[in-house]
Enzyme design. Structure first.
Site, PDB file in Angstrom:
ATOM      1  N   HIS A  21       0.840  -1.206   0.000  1.00 17.21           N
ATOM      2  CA  HIS A  21       0.000   0.000   0.000  1.00 17.21           C
ATOM      3  C   HIS A  21       0.879   1.262   0.000  1.00 17.21           C
ATOM      4  O   HIS A  21       0.595   2.229  -0.713  1.00 17.21           O
ATOM      5  CB  HIS A  21      -0.876   0.066   1.265  1.00 17.21           C
ATOM      6  CG  HIS A  21      -1.912  -1.007   1.391  1.00 17.21           C
ATOM      7  ND1 HIS A  21      -2.029  -1.797   2.501  1.00 17.21           N
ATOM      8  CD2 HIS A  21      -2.896  -1.400   0.544  1.00 17.21           C
ATOM      9  CE1 HIS A  21      -3.055  -2.638   2.353  1.00 17.21           C
ATOM     10  NE2 HIS A  21      -3.588  -2.430   1.167  1.00 17.21           N
ATOM     11  N   LYS A  45     -15.593  -8.327   4.239  1.00 21.55           N
ATOM     12  CA  LYS A  45     -14.479  -8.697   5.134  1.00 21.55           C
ATOM     13  C   LYS A  45     -14.811  -8.334   6.580  1.00 21.55           C
ATOM     14  O   LYS A  45     -15.513  -7.350   6.817  1.00 21.55           O
ATOM     15  CB  LYS A  45     -13.209  -7.925   4.740  1.00 21.55           C
ATOM     16  CG  LYS A  45     -12.654  -8.261   3.365  1.00 21.55           C
ATOM     17  CD  LYS A  45     -11.409  -7.414   3.086  1.00 21.55           C
ATOM     18  CE  LYS A  45     -10.830  -7.648   1.705  1.00 21.55           C
ATOM     19  NZ  LYS A  45      -9.800  -6.653   1.352  1.00 21.55           N
ATOM     20  N   ARG A  94      -2.048  -5.817  -8.403  1.00 16.43           N
ATOM     21  CA  ARG A  94      -0.884  -6.676  -8.174  1.00 16.43           C
ATOM     22  C   ARG A  94      -0.780  -7.696  -9.291  1.00 16.43           C
ATOM     23  O   ARG A  94       0.164  -7.680 -10.068  1.00 16.43           O
ATOM     24  CB  ARG A  94      -1.018  -7.389  -6.818  1.00 16.43           C
ATOM     25  CG  ARG A  94      -0.878  -6.459  -5.631  1.00 16.43           C
ATOM     26  CD  ARG A  94      -1.439  -7.068  -4.387  1.00 16.43           C
ATOM     27  NE  ARG A  94      -2.842  -7.386  -4.569  1.00 16.43           N
ATOM     28  CZ  ARG A  94      -3.682  -7.706  -3.606  1.00 16.43           C
ATOM     29  NH1 ARG A  94      -3.243  -7.805  -2.382  1.00 16.43           N
ATOM     30  NH2 ARG A  94      -4.945  -7.963  -3.854  1.00 16.43           N
ATOM     31  N   SER A 132      -2.965  -8.106   2.901  1.00 11.91           N
ATOM     32  CA  SER A 132      -3.088  -8.016   4.362  1.00 11.91           C
ATOM     33  C   SER A 132      -3.470  -9.361   4.974  1.00 11.91           C
ATOM     34  O   SER A 132      -3.025  -9.690   6.076  1.00 11.91           O
ATOM     35  CB  SER A 132      -4.149  -6.969   4.742  1.00 11.91           C
ATOM     36  OG  SER A 132      -3.799  -5.721   4.221  1.00 11.91           O
TER      37      SER A 132
HETATM   38  O1  PNS Z   1      -8.939  -2.860   0.392  1.00 13.00           O
HETATM   39  P1  PNS Z   1     -10.202  -3.411  -0.191  1.00 13.00           P
HETATM   40  O2  PNS Z   1     -10.930  -4.243   0.839  1.00 13.00           O
HETATM   41  O3  PNS Z   1      -9.970  -4.182  -1.472  1.00 13.00           O
HETATM   42  O4  PNS Z   1     -11.115  -2.151  -0.567  1.00 13.00           O
HETATM   43  C1  PNS Z   1     -12.413  -2.302  -1.106  1.00 13.00           C
HETATM   44  C2  PNS Z   1     -13.211  -1.008  -0.893  1.00 13.00           C
HETATM   45  C3  PNS Z   1     -13.269  -0.685   0.608  1.00 13.00           C
HETATM   46  C4  PNS Z   1     -12.565   0.128  -1.623  1.00 13.00           C
HETATM   47  C5  PNS Z   1     -14.672  -1.235  -1.432  1.00 13.00           C
HETATM   48  O5  PNS Z   1     -15.270  -2.292  -0.731  1.00 13.00           O
HETATM   49  C6  PNS Z   1     -15.523   0.029  -1.303  1.00 13.00           C
HETATM   50  O6  PNS Z   1     -15.449   0.904  -2.147  1.00 13.00           O
HETATM   51  N1  PNS Z   1     -16.334   0.144  -0.229  1.00 13.00           N
HETATM   52  C7  PNS Z   1     -17.167   1.319   0.017  1.00 13.00           C
HETATM   53  C8  PNS Z   1     -18.630   1.046  -0.315  1.00 13.00           C
HETATM   54  C9  PNS Z   1     -18.880   1.154  -1.821  1.00 13.00           C
HETATM   55  O7  PNS Z   1     -18.786   2.211  -2.408  1.00 13.00           O
HETATM   56  N2  PNS Z   1     -19.212   0.006  -2.418  1.00 13.00           N
HETATM   57  C10 PNS Z   1     -19.474  -0.084  -3.847  1.00 13.00           C
HETATM   58  C11 PNS Z   1     -18.183  -0.344  -4.615  1.00 13.00           C
HETATM   59  S1  PNS Z   1     -18.502  -0.581  -6.312  1.00 13.00           S
END
Ligand code: PNS
Length: 164
Positions: A21, A45, A94, A132
């Site tokens: 990150h 998660k 990645r 992570s």
């Molecule tokens: O680090 P991650 O878990 O891959 O991040 C994913 C994240 C948190 C960016 C995604 O789940 C997210 O955008 N969550 C916020 C809610 C949202 O907007 N959901 C619709 C995404 S299309």
């Protein structure tokens, strides 16, 4: 005439932040005037660290790096990005295995509002296999994670995960 600063959001669950990150954040700041690292919930998660802990660990990892701020938010990413007047959402890529999920998220966000673009940045190849969850598993089983996370993150992981 003053130029409007280019703001990017770098969202994620960051549970916890890894060197992968940090690598992406350093690349993003070469492209944007301001990067907001934004901790939020990924509904699929269950985080080990609460939001405050995750924000703290990111702040400590960046050591007041200029033009970067760290905060958390709830709700839809695209709404938050617009509220922050961001022109871009940064996501790290990645391996090819990341692509399908990332592509879907980017297209959904674009469908909701196409004034914020998703920008994919490639991590350094030395972190290309890192996430992570693997770091947490390694710590849980007594593995060495020095290469993967800053020292203060390793300590926090050990405090949470090692059997006392
Ligand atoms: O680090 P991650 O878990 O891959 O991040 C994913 C994240 C948190 C960016 C995604 O789940 C997210 O955008 N969550 C916020 C809610 C949202 O907007 N959901 C619709 C995404 S299309």
């Amino acid at each position: 005439m003053e130029k409007t600063p280019k703001i990017a959001i770098y969202p994620g669950s960051f549970d916890p932040i890894t060197n992968g990150h940090i690598d992406i954040i350093k690349r993003a700041i070469m492209l944007f005037d301001q990067v907001i690292v934004s901790v939020t919930r990924n509904l699929s998660k269950s985080p080990l660290f609460d939001e405050t802990e995750r924000v703290q660990m990111i702040r400590e990892s960046l050591n007041d790096f200029p033009h970067i701020s760290v905060e958390s938010f709830d709700g839809l990413l695209i709404d938050y990005a617009r509220e922050k007047q961001a022109s871009a959402i940064i996501r790290g890529l990645r391996a090819v295995s990341d692509f399908e999920y990332e592509f879907q998220m980017a297209l959904v966000n674009r469908k909701l509002h196409d004034d914020v673009v998703t920008v994919f940045l490639m991590t350094h190849d030395k972190y290309s296999y890192l996430n992570s969850s693997i770091v947490k598993e390694l710590v849980r089983l007594g593995g060495d994670v020095d290469f993967f996370v800053p020292a203060h993150v390793r300590t926090r992981l050990e405090e949470k995960l090692r059997v006392k």
